[in-house]
Design a protein around this motif. Structure first.
Motif, PDB file in Angstrom:
ATOM      1  N   PRO A 193       0.833  -1.212   0.000  1.00  0.00           N
ATOM      2  CA  PRO A 193       0.000   0.000   0.000  1.00  0.00           C
ATOM      3  C   PRO A 193       0.863   1.255   0.000  1.00  0.00           C
ATOM      4  O   PRO A 193       2.030   1.232   0.392  1.00  0.00           O
ATOM      5  CB  PRO A 193      -0.767  -0.123   1.326  1.00  0.00           C
ATOM      6  N   GLY A 194       0.275   2.379  -0.440  1.00  0.00           N
ATOM      7  CA  GLY A 194       0.948   3.662  -0.335  1.00  0.00           C
ATOM      8  C   GLY A 194       1.604   4.116  -1.620  1.00  0.00           C
ATOM      9  O   GLY A 194       1.550   3.455  -2.663  1.00  0.00           O
ATOM     10  N   THR A 195       2.251   5.297  -1.545  1.00  0.00           N
ATOM     11  CA  THR A 195       2.966   5.850  -2.694  1.00  0.00           C
ATOM     12  C   THR A 195       4.243   5.056  -2.933  1.00  0.00           C
ATOM     13  O   THR A 195       4.654   4.237  -2.100  1.00  0.00           O
ATOM     14  CB  THR A 195       3.336   7.319  -2.429  1.00  0.00           C
ATOM     15  N   LEU A 196       4.893   5.320  -4.054  1.00  0.00           N
ATOM     16  CA  LEU A 196       6.142   4.617  -4.373  1.00  0.00           C
ATOM     17  C   LEU A 196       7.166   4.831  -3.267  1.00  0.00           C
ATOM     18  O   LEU A 196       7.819   3.883  -2.813  1.00  0.00           O
ATOM     19  CB  LEU A 196       6.703   5.129  -5.705  1.00  0.00           C
ATOM     20  N   TYR A 197       7.284   6.092  -2.791  1.00  0.00           N
ATOM     21  CA  TYR A 197       8.265   6.378  -1.741  1.00  0.00           C
ATOM     22  C   TYR A 197       7.949   5.565  -0.489  1.00  0.00           C
ATOM     23  O   TYR A 197       8.826   4.983   0.136  1.00  0.00           O
ATOM     24  CB  TYR A 197       8.265   7.873  -1.407  1.00  0.00           C
ATOM     25  N   GLU A 198       6.664   5.526  -0.131  1.00  0.00           N
ATOM     26  CA  GLU A 198       6.271   4.795   1.074  1.00  0.00           C
ATOM     27  C   GLU A 198       6.509   3.295   0.925  1.00  0.00           C
ATOM     28  O   GLU A 198       6.811   2.604   1.893  1.00  0.00           O
ATOM     29  CB  GLU A 198       4.791   5.063   1.385  1.00  0.00           C
ATOM     30  N   LYS A 199       6.366   2.784  -0.310  1.00  0.00           N
ATOM     31  CA  LYS A 199       6.572   1.363  -0.553  1.00  0.00           C
ATOM     32  C   LYS A 199       8.031   0.957  -0.397  1.00  0.00           C
ATOM     33  O   LYS A 199       8.353  -0.077   0.193  1.00  0.00           O
ATOM     34  CB  LYS A 199       6.092   0.995  -1.962  1.00  0.00           C
ATOM     35  N   ILE A 200       8.927   1.772  -0.956  1.00  0.00           N
ATOM     36  CA  ILE A 200      10.345   1.380  -0.954  1.00  0.00           C
ATOM     37  C   ILE A 200      11.070   1.820   0.310  1.00  0.00           C
ATOM     38  O   ILE A 200      12.131   1.288   0.634  1.00  0.00           O
ATOM     39  CB  ILE A 200      11.086   1.945  -2.197  1.00  0.00           C
ATOM     40  N   ASP A 201      10.470   2.763   1.042  1.00  0.00           N
ATOM     41  CA  ASP A 201      11.172   3.345   2.190  1.00  0.00           C
ATOM     42  C   ASP A 201      11.675   2.319   3.204  1.00  0.00           C
ATOM     43  O   ASP A 201      12.812   2.410   3.647  1.00  0.00           O
ATOM     44  CB  ASP A 201      10.272   4.370   2.886  1.00  0.00           C
ATOM     45  N   PRO A 202      10.886   1.315   3.616  1.00  0.00           N
ATOM     46  CA  PRO A 202      11.373   0.379   4.632  1.00  0.00           C
ATOM     47  C   PRO A 202      12.637  -0.367   4.210  1.00  0.00           C
ATOM     48  O   PRO A 202      13.476  -0.687   5.039  1.00  0.00           O
ATOM     49  CB  PRO A 202      10.201  -0.593   4.818  1.00  0.00           C
ATOM     50  N   TYR A 203      12.782  -0.634   2.922  1.00  0.00           N
ATOM     51  CA  TYR A 203      13.926  -1.408   2.439  1.00  0.00           C
ATOM     52  C   TYR A 203      15.182  -0.547   2.278  1.00  0.00           C
ATOM     53  O   TYR A 203      16.294  -1.047   2.318  1.00  0.00           O
ATOM     54  CB  TYR A 203      13.561  -2.079   1.104  1.00  0.00           C
ATOM     55  N   LEU A 204      14.953   0.744   2.082  1.00  0.00           N
ATOM     56  CA  LEU A 204      16.078   1.642   1.817  1.00  0.00           C
ATOM     57  C   LEU A 204      16.434   2.519   3.015  1.00  0.00           C
ATOM     58  O   LEU A 204      17.422   3.248   2.980  1.00  0.00           O
ATOM     59  CB  LEU A 204      15.759   2.525   0.602  1.00  0.00           C
ATOM     60  N   ARG A 205      15.641   2.424   4.083  1.00  0.00           N
ATOM     61  CA  ARG A 205      15.849   3.282   5.252  1.00  0.00           C
ATOM     62  C   ARG A 205      17.266   3.211   5.805  1.00  0.00           C
ATOM     63  O   ARG A 205      17.837   4.237   6.160  1.00  0.00           O
ATOM     64  CB  ARG A 205      14.812   2.926   6.325  1.00  0.00           C
ATOM     65  N   PRO A 206      17.907   2.021   5.913  1.00  0.00           N
ATOM     66  CA  PRO A 206      19.280   1.993   6.442  1.00  0.00           C
ATOM     67  C   PRO A 206      20.252   2.843   5.622  1.00  0.00           C
ATOM     68  O   PRO A 206      21.198   3.410   6.168  1.00  0.00           O
ATOM     69  CB  PRO A 206      19.656   0.507   6.375  1.00  0.00           C
ATOM     70  N   LEU A 207      20.021   2.943   4.311  1.00  0.00           N
ATOM     71  CA  LEU A 207      20.894   3.759   3.473  1.00  0.00           C
ATOM     72  C   LEU A 207      20.662   5.245   3.739  1.00  0.00           C
ATOM     73  O   LEU A 207      21.605   6.036   3.786  1.00  0.00           O
ATOM     74  CB  LEU A 207      20.662   3.429   1.996  1.00  0.00           C
ATOM     75  N   TYR A 208      19.402   5.625   3.917  1.00  0.00           N
ATOM     76  CA  TYR A 208      19.099   7.017   4.281  1.00  0.00           C
ATOM     77  C   TYR A 208      19.743   7.377   5.620  1.00  0.00           C
ATOM     78  O   TYR A 208      20.297   8.463   5.799  1.00  0.00           O
ATOM     79  CB  TYR A 208      17.590   7.229   4.388  1.00  0.00           C
ATOM     80  N   ASP A 209      19.652   6.461   6.572  1.00  0.00           N
ATOM     81  CA  ASP A 209      20.207   6.730   7.904  1.00  0.00           C
ATOM     82  C   ASP A 209      21.707   6.999   7.823  1.00  0.00           C
ATOM     83  O   ASP A 209      22.221   7.908   8.483  1.00  0.00           O
ATOM     84  CB  ASP A 209      19.943   5.538   8.838  1.00  0.00           C
ATOM     85  N   ALA A 210      22.423   6.196   7.022  1.00  0.00           N
ATOM     86  CA  ALA A 210      23.868   6.401   6.875  1.00  0.00           C
ATOM     87  C   ALA A 210      24.154   7.736   6.197  1.00  0.00           C
ATOM     88  O   ALA A 210      25.081   8.455   6.588  1.00  0.00           O
ATOM     89  CB  ALA A 210      24.479   5.250   6.088  1.00  0.00           C
ATOM     90  N   LEU A 211      23.374   8.084   5.194  1.00  0.00           N
ATOM     91  CA  LEU A 211      23.559   9.371   4.520  1.00  0.00           C
ATOM     92  C   LEU A 211      23.423  10.527   5.500  1.00  0.00           C
ATOM     93  O   LEU A 211      24.171  11.500   5.429  1.00  0.00           O
ATOM     94  CB  LEU A 211      22.520   9.538   3.401  1.00  0.00           C
ATOM     95  N   HIS A 212      22.465  10.428   6.408  1.00  0.00           N
ATOM     96  CA  HIS A 212      22.247  11.506   7.374  1.00  0.00           C
ATOM     97  C   HIS A 212      23.425  11.654   8.325  1.00  0.00           C
ATOM     98  O   HIS A 212      23.636  12.717   8.897  1.00  0.00           O
ATOM     99  CB  HIS A 212      20.955  11.262   8.155  1.00  0.00           C
ATOM    100  N   ASP A 213      24.203  10.588   8.501  1.00  0.00           N
ATOM    101  CA  ASP A 213      25.406  10.682   9.327  1.00  0.00           C
ATOM    102  C   ASP A 213      26.523  11.430   8.606  1.00  0.00           C
ATOM    103  O   ASP A 213      27.437  11.954   9.247  1.00  0.00           O
ATOM    104  CB  ASP A 213      25.917   9.278   9.685  1.00  0.00           C
ATOM    105  N   MET A 214      26.474  11.436   7.287  1.00  0.00           N
ATOM    106  CA  MET A 214      27.619  11.899   6.500  1.00  0.00           C
ATOM    107  C   MET A 214      27.399  13.235   5.799  1.00  0.00           C
ATOM    108  O   MET A 214      28.352  13.863   5.346  1.00  0.00           O
ATOM    109  CB  MET A 214      27.975  10.839   5.444  1.00  0.00           C
ATOM    110  N   LEU A 215      26.163  13.659   5.676  1.00  0.00           N
ATOM    111  CA  LEU A 215      25.850  14.891   4.977  1.00  0.00           C
ATOM    112  C   LEU A 215      24.915  15.737   5.824  1.00  0.00           C
ATOM    113  O   LEU A 215      24.212  15.219   6.704  1.00  0.00           O
ATOM    114  CB  LEU A 215      25.181  14.592   3.631  1.00  0.00           C
ATOM    115  N   ASP A 216      24.866  17.019   5.535  1.00  0.00           N
ATOM    116  CA  ASP A 216      23.894  17.900   6.177  1.00  0.00           C
ATOM    117  C   ASP A 216      22.494  17.406   5.798  1.00  0.00           C
ATOM    118  O   ASP A 216      22.153  17.363   4.609  1.00  0.00           O
ATOM    119  CB  ASP A 216      24.112  19.331   5.682  1.00  0.00           C
ATOM    120  N   PRO A 217      21.697  17.003   6.772  1.00  0.00           N
ATOM    121  CA  PRO A 217      20.373  16.444   6.454  1.00  0.00           C
ATOM    122  C   PRO A 217      19.528  17.352   5.561  1.00  0.00           C
ATOM    123  O   PRO A 217      18.746  16.868   4.743  1.00  0.00           O
ATOM    124  CB  PRO A 217      19.722  16.258   7.827  1.00  0.00           C
TER     125      PRO A 217
END
Length: 353
Positions: A193-217
């Protein structure tokens, strides 16, 4: 740090050494708060007598162990001179590296490993913490395709992403592409269910989390909107040629053999690929062969392709994580065949009904 002879002649096979800590380095930086670092050293060299008086440190015992203690303090001083503090973890890893060096399996020194900076962001520096991590990072610099294979917590994805951000900031590449297979959904994202972003978000969240450690959010949405950073499921890579990019495939143990071949053949000009995974954590449906397992047999020895293998000794999370990894590996080695037989017996029983 200097070693000076003592008046007392040690017995054969025994040695004494004295080290002087320069006055500009407070002893607490060498010994740790409450002598925590000293206790780590004493525990690692139980047969060596280590004494501290003022800024003088002496060691006596087996000649080889005393020589290692001397090297350890020398390496600690080299690290401290860079302004980087020593921690209990860093001391333990330094001792392990020095023992590898004396056994002929290590070349790099602890100070070379512990002072290699990859990326500095928001007041913290990302750097390798183990010998294998340094070799992995160096391999990324030297090769076009690098596989980082090892258990959870060994930094294989985190370090690869730090190298990607470093390459983007130094203009070695124009974009970063981060991808993972969405195995739990079978990559049939239309069923979620949900938009494309909402669908893929759970699988890609660890990559987003690492990015937030390395770049200005605040900069991440802008970079993603511009296409400078792309985070997408592996299925979205099909049919593309990826030029001038740093591409990371995470959780690669959950690719099929066909998906792995598809991904590797996306490589374009002036690009670099890092593929990370843990072959002990495969979530593919029964009967599907892991592309990461198979590719090791296919590409091992191919020029400009490198396999970096990390182990439980490279786990940089809580110390207990390394012990858990070892315990599971031991259990699997003992019980793997038994569990498979139980599954076969269970299946036969069901069919019999």
């Amino acid at each position: 740090m200097t070693q000076t002879p003592t008046a007392q002649t040690p017995a054969p096979g025994q040695a004494r050494a004295h080290f002087t800590v320069p006055a500009k380095h407070p002893m607490v930086t060498v010994l740790g708060s409450g002598d925590a670092l000293l206790r780590v050293i004493e525990k690692a060299f139980p047969s060596t007598d280590i004494h501290v008086r003022g800024n003088q440190i002496s060691a006596a015992g087996d000649a080889k162990e005393v020589a290692l203690v001397q090297r350890l303090f020398d390496e600690m001083m080299l690290v401290l001179r860079t302004g980087q503090p020593m921690t209990e973890d860093a001391v333990e890893r330094s001792i392990a590296m020095l023992r590898e060096e004396t056994s002929g399996t290590g070349v790099e020194t602890p100070s070379e490993v512990l002072t290699q900076n990859i990326l500095s962001s928001r007041g913290r520096t990302i750097r390798p913490k183990t010998l294998n991590q340094k070799r992995y990072v160096d391999a990324i610099d030297k090769h076009t395709i690098v596989f980082g294979i090892g258990p959870a917590g060994t930094g294989k994805t985190y370090l690869a992403m730090a190298k990607a951000v470093q390459a983007l900031q130094s203009k070695q590449v124009n974009r970063i592409i981060l991808t993972r297979p969405a195995v739990e959904a079978g990559e049939r994202l239309g069923f979620l269910p949900g938009t494309l972003y909402e669908k893929i978000d759970p699988y890609l969240r660890p990559l987003y989390d690492a990015l937030h450690d390395m770049l200005d959010p605040d900069s991440i949405p802008r970079l993603m909107a511009a296409g400078t950073i792309e985070v997408a499921p592996l299925a979205y890579m099909r049919g593309r040629t990826l030029n001038d990019a740093f591409i990371i495939l995470d959780e690669a143990q959950n690719t099929s053999a066909e998906q792995m071949k598809m991904f590797l053949t996306r490589l374009g000009f002036d690009s670099k690929i890092v593929i990370t995974g843990d072959v002990t954590q495969i979530d593919l449906p029964g009967g599907t062969k892991s592309g990461l397992r198979q590719v090791q047999d296919i590409l091992e020895g191919v020029e400009d392709v490198h396999f970096s293998r990390l182990t439980s000794t490279d786990v940089v999370r809580h110390k207990l994580v390394g012990r858990i990894v070892d315990a599971y590996e031991k259990y699997d080695n003992v019980n793997g065949g038994r569990d498979k037989q139980d599954q076969r017996d269970s299946g036969n029983g069901r069919h019999g009904k």
